[in-house]
Design a protein around this motif. Structure first.
Motif, mmCIF file in Angstrom:
data_model
loop_
_atom_site.group_PDB
_atom_site.id
_atom_site.type_symbol
_atom_site.label_atom_id
_atom_site.label_comp_id
_atom_site.label_asym_id
_atom_site.label_seq_id
_atom_site.Cartn_x
_atom_site.Cartn_y
_atom_site.Cartn_z
ATOM 1 N N MET A 1 0.812 -1.191 -0.076
ATOM 2 C CA MET A 1 -0.012 0.019 0.011
ATOM 3 C C MET A 1 0.870 1.134 -0.046
ATOM 4 N N GLN A 2 1.972 1.108 0.837
ATOM 5 C CA GLN A 2 2.862 2.411 0.914
ATOM 6 C C GLN A 2 3.331 2.625 -0.619
ATOM 7 N N ASP A 3 3.771 1.700 -1.038
ATOM 8 C CA ASP A 3 4.166 1.763 -2.544
ATOM 9 C C ASP A 3 3.361 2.474 -3.126
ATOM 10 N N ALA A 4 2.326 2.171 -3.433
ATOM 11 C CA ALA A 4 1.071 2.612 -4.354
ATOM 12 C C ALA A 4 1.032 4.021 -3.947
ATOM 13 N N ILE A 5 1.215 4.567 -2.856
ATOM 14 C CA ILE A 5 0.888 5.847 -2.346
ATOM 15 C C ILE A 5 2.017 6.681 -2.769
ATOM 16 N N GLU A 6 3.143 6.184 -2.664
ATOM 17 C CA GLU A 6 4.438 6.727 -2.976
ATOM 18 C C GLU A 6 4.484 7.023 -4.540
ATOM 19 N N THR A 7 4.117 5.977 -5.420
ATOM 20 C CA THR A 7 4.098 6.116 -6.801
ATOM 21 C C THR A 7 3.055 7.158 -7.043
ATOM 22 N N ALA A 8 1.902 7.190 -6.374
ATOM 23 C CA ALA A 8 0.816 8.387 -6.816
ATOM 24 C C ALA A 8 1.457 9.498 -6.499
ATOM 25 N N ARG A 9 2.248 9.663 -5.345
ATOM 26 C CA ARG A 9 2.950 11.209 -5.048
ATOM 27 C C ARG A 9 3.777 11.506 -6.246
ATOM 28 N N LYS A 10 4.807 10.581 -6.532
ATOM 29 C CA LYS A 10 5.459 10.969 -7.641
ATOM 30 C C LYS A 10 4.795 11.290 -8.958
ATOM 31 N N ARG A 11 3.674 10.748 -9.341
ATOM 32 C CA ARG A 11 2.976 10.839 -10.386
ATOM 33 C C ARG A 11 2.090 12.404 -10.380
ATOM 34 N N LEU A 12 1.828 12.590 -9.258
ATOM 35 C CA LEU A 12 1.202 13.800 -9.079
ATOM 36 C C LEU A 12 2.258 15.125 -9.130
ATOM 37 N N ILE A 13 3.404 14.957 -8.649
ATOM 38 C CA ILE A 13 4.508 15.838 -8.583
ATOM 39 C C ILE A 13 4.581 16.199 -10.030
ATOM 40 N N MET A 14 4.741 15.265 -10.732
ATOM 41 C CA MET A 14 5.373 15.265 -12.282
ATOM 42 C C MET A 14 4.067 16.060 -13.102
ATOM 43 N N ARG A 15 2.737 15.870 -12.858
ATOM 44 C CA ARG A 15 1.582 16.212 -13.279
ATOM 45 C C ARG A 15 1.416 17.721 -13.012
ATOM 46 N N SER A 16 2.027 17.980 -11.777
ATOM 47 C CA SER A 16 2.082 19.400 -11.202
ATOM 48 C C SER A 16 2.995 20.393 -11.971
ATOM 49 N N MET A 17 4.050 19.591 -12.465
ATOM 50 C CA MET A 17 5.073 20.388 -13.027
ATOM 51 C C MET A 17 4.757 20.982 -14.673
ATOM 52 N N ARG A 18 4.034 20.000 -15.235
ATOM 53 C CA ARG A 18 3.906 19.948 -16.748
ATOM 54 C C ARG A 18 2.272 20.428 -17.055
ATOM 55 N N ARG A 19 1.875 21.742 -16.568
ATOM 56 C CA ARG A 19 0.456 21.941 -16.703
ATOM 57 C C ARG A 19 0.203 22.611 -18.038
ATOM 58 N N GLY A 20 0.970 23.555 -18.434
ATOM 59 C CA GLY A 20 0.508 24.267 -19.876
ATOM 60 C C GLY A 20 0.490 25.543 -19.534
ATOM 61 N N ILE A 21 0.190 25.975 -18.335
ATOM 62 C CA ILE A 21 0.221 27.468 -18.184
ATOM 63 C C ILE A 21 1.594 27.509 -17.284
ATOM 64 N N LYS A 22 2.353 28.427 -17.792
ATOM 65 C CA LYS A 22 3.662 28.661 -16.919
ATOM 66 C C LYS A 22 3.307 28.827 -15.478
ATOM 67 N N GLU A 23 2.491 29.720 -15.130
ATOM 68 C CA GLU A 23 2.197 30.084 -13.745
ATOM 69 C C GLU A 23 1.482 28.947 -12.994
ATOM 70 N N MET A 24 0.828 28.279 -13.429
ATOM 71 C CA MET A 24 0.377 26.952 -12.664
ATOM 72 C C MET A 24 1.575 25.844 -12.602
ATOM 73 N N ASP A 25 2.423 25.690 -13.456
ATOM 74 C CA ASP A 25 3.555 24.952 -13.545
ATOM 75 C C ASP A 25 4.254 25.423 -12.092
ATOM 76 N N LEU A 26 4.567 26.575 -12.107
ATOM 77 C CA LEU A 26 5.449 27.202 -11.034
ATOM 78 C C LEU A 26 4.515 26.816 -9.461
ATOM 79 N N ILE A 27 3.310 27.395 -9.573
ATOM 80 C CA ILE A 27 2.478 27.378 -8.361
ATOM 81 C C ILE A 27 2.329 25.835 -7.827
ATOM 82 N N LEU A 28 1.631 24.987 -8.889
ATOM 83 C CA LEU A 28 1.576 23.815 -8.356
ATOM 84 C C LEU A 28 2.863 22.688 -8.159
ATOM 85 N N SER A 29 3.835 22.767 -8.825
ATOM 86 C CA SER A 29 5.274 22.175 -8.494
ATOM 87 C C SER A 29 5.603 22.611 -7.376
#
Length: 92
Positions: A1-29
């Motif tokens: 279960m912990q591995d799944a949560i850690e994988t989800a965290r990593k995926r969400l961090i990556m999605r936060s960095m690649r949004r499309g609007i630079k301001e949101m890339d900065l804010i969310l990452s």
């Protein structure tokens, strides 16, 4: 279960960095790097649901230009609190 949560965290961090609007890339990452390590699976699911929204809507909510939907309001407030200087100038 912990591995799944850690994988989800990593995926969400990556999605936060690649949004499309630079301001949101900065804010969310920045937010993701600072806060997601403390989030449980329910909080991660809520954050993931927020990422499904349009960047422009999220930016308007975070910057206070419009009110966030009730179900996102606490999360948006947390993101906004850490976005000072990114959504509005620092107070001097």
């Amino acid at each position: 279960m912990q591995d799944a949560i850690e994988t989800a965290r990593k995926r969400l961090i990556m999605r936060s960095m690649r949004r499309g609007i630079k301001e949101m890339d900065l804010i969310l990452s920045d937010f993701a790097r600072r806060r997601l390590q403390d989030y449980d699976s329910d909080q991660l699911a809520q954050y993931e649901a927020l990422l499904e929204e349009s960047d422009l809507d999220i930016y308007h909510w975070v910057s206070g230009q419009s009110a966030a939907p009730v179900h996102f309001a606490p999360l948006v407030a947390e993101i906004s609190a850490g976005a000072t200087g990114l959504t509005r100038p620092h107070a001097t």
